[in-house]
Design an enzyme around this catalytic site. Structure first.
Site, short mmCIF file in Angstrom:
data_model
loop_
_atom_site.label_atom_id
_atom_site.label_comp_id
_atom_site.label_asym_id
_atom_site.label_seq_id
_atom_site.Cartn_x
_atom_site.Cartn_y
_atom_site.Cartn_z
N SER A 17 0.85 -1.20 0.00
CA SER A 17 0.00 0.00 0.00
C SER A 17 0.88 1.24 0.00
CB SER A 17 -0.89 0.01 1.24
OG SER A 17 -1.44 1.30 1.41
N HIS A 42 -1.39 -1.12 -4.10
CA HIS A 42 -2.67 -0.74 -3.51
C HIS A 42 -2.60 0.78 -3.25
CE1 HIS A 42 -6.28 -1.57 -1.01
NE2 HIS A 42 -5.81 -0.65 -0.18
N ASP A 44 -4.52 3.98 -1.66
CA ASP A 44 -5.56 4.34 -0.68
C ASP A 44 -6.00 5.78 -0.85
OD1 ASP A 44 -6.02 2.02 0.94
OD2 ASP A 44 -3.97 2.24 1.69
N MET A 46 -8.47 8.73 0.49
CA MET A 46 -9.26 9.16 1.65
C MET A 46 -9.75 10.58 1.45
SD MET A 46 -6.75 7.75 4.62
CE MET A 46 -6.15 6.06 4.61
N HIS A 76 -8.34 1.91 -3.85
CA HIS A 76 -9.30 1.69 -2.76
C HIS A 76 -9.90 3.03 -2.37
CE1 HIS A 76 -9.75 0.41 1.77
NE2 HIS A 76 -10.92 0.56 1.18
N MET A 78 -11.85 5.23 -0.17
CA MET A 78 -12.47 5.39 1.15
C MET A 78 -13.10 6.78 1.16
SD MET A 78 -9.38 3.65 3.30
CE MET A 78 -8.24 4.04 2.00
N MET A 149 -11.86 -5.16 5.50
CA MET A 149 -10.98 -4.27 6.27
C MET A 149 -10.67 -4.92 7.61
SD MET A 149 -10.40 -1.76 4.28
CE MET A 149 -9.33 -0.97 5.49
N ASP A 184 -7.17 -6.04 4.28
CA ASP A 184 -6.50 -4.74 4.24
C ASP A 184 -6.42 -4.13 5.63
OD1 ASP A 184 -5.48 -2.30 3.54
OD2 ASP A 184 -7.26 -1.59 2.48
#
Ligand code: DX5
Ligand code: ZN
Length: 234
Positions: A17, A42, A44, A46, A76, A78, A149, A184
């Site tokens: 990640s 990966h 992330d 946010m 991913h 979020m 998660m 994850d």
């Protein structure tokens, strides 16, 4: 590029990640993680709303894509409004986009999955530690990836929550060989064996990979994949 959905897959796969990478030398760090055995990256995302933190936007994803033209990028989201971010991350080079069941369910989730597939990408659906596995079951057959998660999303480097492992008992039997079950959060050499044993075949690891360098990083990625964590630390 390693296609995580190609059959027969090399299992389990390790996805470093990039949240835990050195952002000042992101391209170099991403390439290093792949050269040292990482299978895909990966990414992330946010939004400071769905989770209490901000991470990176499409420009950073695009930079990772430029540095690693052949890498599979697992994005991913979020975020509270995943629909708004599908196009920007497609343009930024994503190969897969996953969003959270907590923000899209029913026909809205189906429509979003259809849209991602319509653009030629893989689609994933993620669930938080306190969301029961039953909630994603209606979508398992139409996604490529389910993301369980194992920390509350928002920050890297948190402690693994072992109670989520049993979600695989329900989800795994409903999955085909061309789908992946991702875990994850808090995964490293010490926690990966339990996840592999439970049936997860795509292991995200941020701090356990990028928190190490050189041969130590190579050993950690190998130990996560092989489930031989003893003595390597989280
Ligand atoms: C958590 C993120 C994870 C995180 C994993 O909000 O979705 O992907 O980067 O980091 P580690 O492996 O450090 O727990
Ligand atoms: Zn993630």
């Amino acid at each position: 590029m390693i296609d995580p959905f190609a059959a027969p897959p090399r299992l389990p796969l390790v996805a470093p990640s990039i949240l835990a990478a050195d952002f000042a030398r992101l391209g170099e760090d991403c390439r290093d993680a792949l050269d040292r055995g990482g299978d895909l990256l990966h990414v992330d995302i946010m939004d400071g709303h769905f989770v209490p933190n901000l991470s990176m936007g499409p420009a950073v994803c695009e930079a990772a894509r430029k540095a690693c033209p052949d890498a599979f990028l697992d994005v991913h989201l979020m975020v509270t409004d995943p629909d708004d971010f599908v196009d920007p991350f497609i343009k930024a080079g994503a190969n897969l986009i996953s969003f959270h069941i907590e923000v899209r369910e029913g026909s809205a989730a189906r429509e979003l999955i259809r849209r991602i597939h319509g653009e030629g990408l893989r689609a994933g659906i993620a669930l938080n530690p306190d969301t029961p596995a039953e909630r994603i079951m209606p979508f398992v057959d139409i996604v490529d990836l389910v993301v369980v998660m194992s920390v509350f999303p928002g920050f890297g480097g948190q402690a693994f929550i072992p109670e989520v492992l049993s979600k695989a008992d329900l989800i795994r039997p409903a999955m085909r060989a061309d789908q992946r079950l991702e875990i994850d959060g808090g995964i490293g050499p010490q926690t990966a064996p339990q996840a592999i044993e439970a049936g997860f075949d795509l292991l995200v690891a941020g701090s356990a990979v990028f928190g190490r360098s050189g041969d130590d990083r190579t050993r950690a990625i190998g130990a996560i994949r092989d489930g031989t964590g003893v003595g390597v630390g989280r």
